[in-house]
Scaffold this motif. Structure first.
Motif, PDB file in Angstrom:
ATOM      1  N   MET A   1       0.835  -1.168   0.000  1.00 42.21           N
ATOM      2  CA  MET A   1       0.000   0.000   0.000  1.00 42.21           C
ATOM      3  C   MET A   1       0.891   1.246   0.000  1.00 42.21           C
ATOM      4  N   VAL A   2       0.587   2.166  -0.872  1.00 42.05           N
ATOM      5  CA  VAL A   2       1.328   3.421  -0.949  1.00 42.05           C
ATOM      6  C   VAL A   2       0.919   4.302   0.232  1.00 42.05           C
ATOM      7  N   ASP A   3       1.903   4.711   1.001  1.00 42.03           N
ATOM      8  CA  ASP A   3       1.658   5.609   2.131  1.00 42.03           C
ATOM      9  C   ASP A   3       1.588   7.054   1.660  1.00 42.03           C
ATOM     10  N   ARG A   4       2.536   7.423   0.777  1.00 38.85           N
ATOM     11  CA  ARG A   4       2.592   8.803   0.294  1.00 38.85           C
ATOM     12  C   ARG A   4       3.414   8.861  -0.983  1.00 38.85           C
ATOM     13  N   LEU A  44      17.736   3.976  -9.908  1.00 35.59           N
ATOM     14  CA  LEU A  44      16.504   3.863  -9.128  1.00 35.59           C
ATOM     15  C   LEU A  44      16.118   5.244  -8.603  1.00 35.59           C
ATOM     16  N   VAL A  45      14.887   5.656  -8.889  1.00 37.51           N
ATOM     17  CA  VAL A  45      14.399   6.961  -8.438  1.00 37.51           C
ATOM     18  C   VAL A  45      13.132   6.727  -7.616  1.00 37.51           C
ATOM     19  N   PRO A  46      13.167   7.024  -6.310  1.00 38.30           N
ATOM     20  CA  PRO A  46      11.986   6.809  -5.469  1.00 38.30           C
ATOM     21  C   PRO A  46      10.867   7.776  -5.839  1.00 38.30           C
ATOM     22  N   ILE A  47       9.635   7.234  -5.909  1.00 46.49           N
ATOM     23  CA  ILE A  47       8.485   8.080  -6.245  1.00 46.49           C
ATOM     24  C   ILE A  47       7.370   7.998  -5.210  1.00 46.49           C
ATOM     25  N   ALA A  48       7.412   6.967  -4.333  1.00 44.73           N
ATOM     26  CA  ALA A  48       6.365   6.826  -3.321  1.00 44.73           C
ATOM     27  C   ALA A  48       6.906   6.062  -2.120  1.00 44.73           C
ATOM     28  N   ALA A  49       6.459   6.472  -0.932  1.00 43.12           N
ATOM     29  CA  ALA A  49       6.862   5.809   0.303  1.00 43.12           C
ATOM     30  C   ALA A  49       5.871   4.703   0.643  1.00 43.12           C
ATOM     31  N   LEU A  50       6.421   3.591   1.092  1.00 40.21           N
ATOM     32  CA  LEU A  50       5.616   2.461   1.543  1.00 40.21           C
ATOM     33  C   LEU A  50       5.878   2.238   3.032  1.00 40.21           C
ATOM     34  N   PHE A  51       5.248   1.247   3.602  1.00 44.94           N
ATOM     35  CA  PHE A  51       5.423   0.885   5.009  1.00 44.94           C
ATOM     36  C   PHE A  51       6.871   0.463   5.276  1.00 44.94           C
ATOM     37  N   ALA A  52       7.371   0.766   6.450  1.00 43.25           N
ATOM     38  CA  ALA A  52       8.666   0.299   6.964  1.00 43.25           C
ATOM     39  C   ALA A  52       9.871   0.798   6.170  1.00 43.25           C
ATOM     40  N   GLY A  53       9.749   1.951   5.532  1.00 44.24           N
ATOM     41  CA  GLY A  53      10.898   2.526   4.853  1.00 44.24           C
ATOM     42  C   GLY A  53      11.157   2.015   3.458  1.00 44.24           C
ATOM     43  N   ASP A  54      10.268   1.174   2.926  1.00 44.67           N
ATOM     44  CA  ASP A  54      10.392   0.723   1.540  1.00 44.67           C
ATOM     45  C   ASP A  54       9.848   1.818   0.626  1.00 44.67           C
ATOM     46  N   TYR A  60      15.485   2.442 -13.934  1.00 42.54           N
ATOM     47  CA  TYR A  60      16.051   2.731 -15.246  1.00 42.54           C
ATOM     48  C   TYR A  60      17.201   1.790 -15.611  1.00 42.54           C
ATOM     49  N   THR A  61      17.331   0.672 -14.905  1.00 42.42           N
ATOM     50  CA  THR A  61      18.434  -0.251 -15.140  1.00 42.42           C
ATOM     51  C   THR A  61      18.443  -0.780 -16.569  1.00 42.42           C
ATOM     52  N   GLU A  62      17.289  -1.189 -17.071  1.00 41.63           N
ATOM     53  CA  GLU A  62      17.204  -1.795 -18.408  1.00 41.63           C
ATOM     54  C   GLU A  62      16.952  -0.773 -19.513  1.00 41.63           C
ATOM     55  N   SER A  63      16.248   0.307 -19.188  1.00 41.81           N
ATOM     56  CA  SER A  63      15.903   1.305 -20.203  1.00 41.81           C
ATOM     57  C   SER A  63      15.981   2.701 -19.607  1.00 41.81           C
ATOM     58  N   LYS A  64      16.701   3.588 -20.264  1.00 38.51           N
ATOM     59  CA  LYS A  64      16.817   4.976 -19.811  1.00 38.51           C
ATOM     60  C   LYS A  64      15.608   5.800 -20.229  1.00 38.51           C
ATOM     61  N   ILE A  65      14.746   5.234 -21.081  1.00 45.10           N
ATOM     62  CA  ILE A  65      13.598   5.963 -21.607  1.00 45.10           C
ATOM     63  C   ILE A  65      12.282   5.497 -20.979  1.00 45.10           C
ATOM     64  N   ASP A  66      12.128   4.200 -20.803  1.00 46.84           N
ATOM     65  CA  ASP A  66      10.870   3.631 -20.324  1.00 46.84           C
ATOM     66  C   ASP A  66      11.137   2.745 -19.103  1.00 46.84           C
ATOM     67  N   PRO A  67      11.199   3.343 -17.914  1.00 46.57           N
ATOM     68  CA  PRO A  67      11.554   2.567 -16.720  1.00 46.57           C
ATOM     69  C   PRO A  67      10.434   1.610 -16.301  1.00 46.57           C
ATOM     70  N   VAL A  68      10.824   0.515 -15.682  1.00 49.92           N
ATOM     71  CA  VAL A  68       9.852  -0.338 -15.014  1.00 49.92           C
ATOM     72  C   VAL A  68       9.636   0.246 -13.619  1.00 49.92           C
ATOM     73  N   VAL A  69       8.596  -0.218 -12.958  1.00 57.47           N
ATOM     74  CA  VAL A  69       8.310   0.238 -11.601  1.00 57.47           C
ATOM     75  C   VAL A  69       8.606  -0.928 -10.657  1.00 57.47           C
ATOM     76  N   CYS A  70       9.320  -0.624  -9.577  1.00 55.28           N
ATOM     77  CA  CYS A  70       9.717  -1.673  -8.642  1.00 55.28           C
ATOM     78  C   CYS A  70       9.516  -1.208  -7.210  1.00 55.28           C
ATOM     79  N   ILE A  71       9.632  -2.148  -6.298  1.00 54.38           N
ATOM     80  CA  ILE A  71       9.710  -1.829  -4.871  1.00 54.38           C
ATOM     81  C   ILE A  71      11.163  -1.984  -4.469  1.00 54.38           C
ATOM     82  N   TRP A  72      11.693  -0.979  -3.793  1.00 50.74           N
ATOM     83  CA  TRP A  72      13.035  -1.041  -3.216  1.00 50.74           C
ATOM     84  C   TRP A  72      12.847  -1.387  -1.748  1.00 50.74           C
ATOM     85  N   TYR A  73      13.514  -2.456  -1.312  1.00 53.83           N
ATOM     86  CA  TYR A  73      13.355  -2.946   0.054  1.00 53.83           C
ATOM     87  C   TYR A  73      14.430  -2.379   0.980  1.00 53.83           C
TER      88      TYR A  73
END
Length: 100
Positions: A1-4, A44-54, A60-73
């Motif tokens: 769940m996105v916190d902010r 990796l560019v953070p765009i939203a805060a999740l629970f517990a600091g994630d 942008y690892t694979e593509s500098k133009i069309d990034p995938v969206v991931c969770i950073w733990y």
């Protein structure tokens, strides 16, 4: 769940929501969100805060133009060894996943 969702502010230090500025959050995560200390820019560019600091990040690892969206733990990541999990192929697919 996105916190902010994070924001971009011209002068974060002068704003009451400055702690949620992408640049401020990125600097706090420091080497833990980078995969290489010699890198210029970020994969990796953070765009939203999740629970517990994630964070939800644009990856942008694979593509500098069309990034995938991931969770950073937060807890699993270490200096120059970010741990992520892909959650969407692109930003539009991520936005389609959101519910109120």
């Amino acid at each position: 769940m996105v916190d902010r969702f994070l924001c971009l502010l011209n002068k974060p230090s002068e704003h009451d929501k400055g702690i949620y500025d992408i640049k401020v959050v990125f600097s706090q995560l420091d080497e833990r969100i980078l995969s290489d200390g010699d890198m210029t820019g970020a994969e990796l560019v953070p765009i939203a805060a999740l629970f517990a600091g994630d964070f939800v990040c644009l990856d942008y690892t694979e593509s500098k133009i069309d990034p995938v969206v991931c969770i950073w733990y937060n807890e699993e990541s270490d200096e120059y060894d970010p741990v992520t999990e892909k959650i969407a192929d692109n930003v539009n697919r991520f936005l389609d996943m959101l519910e109120e």
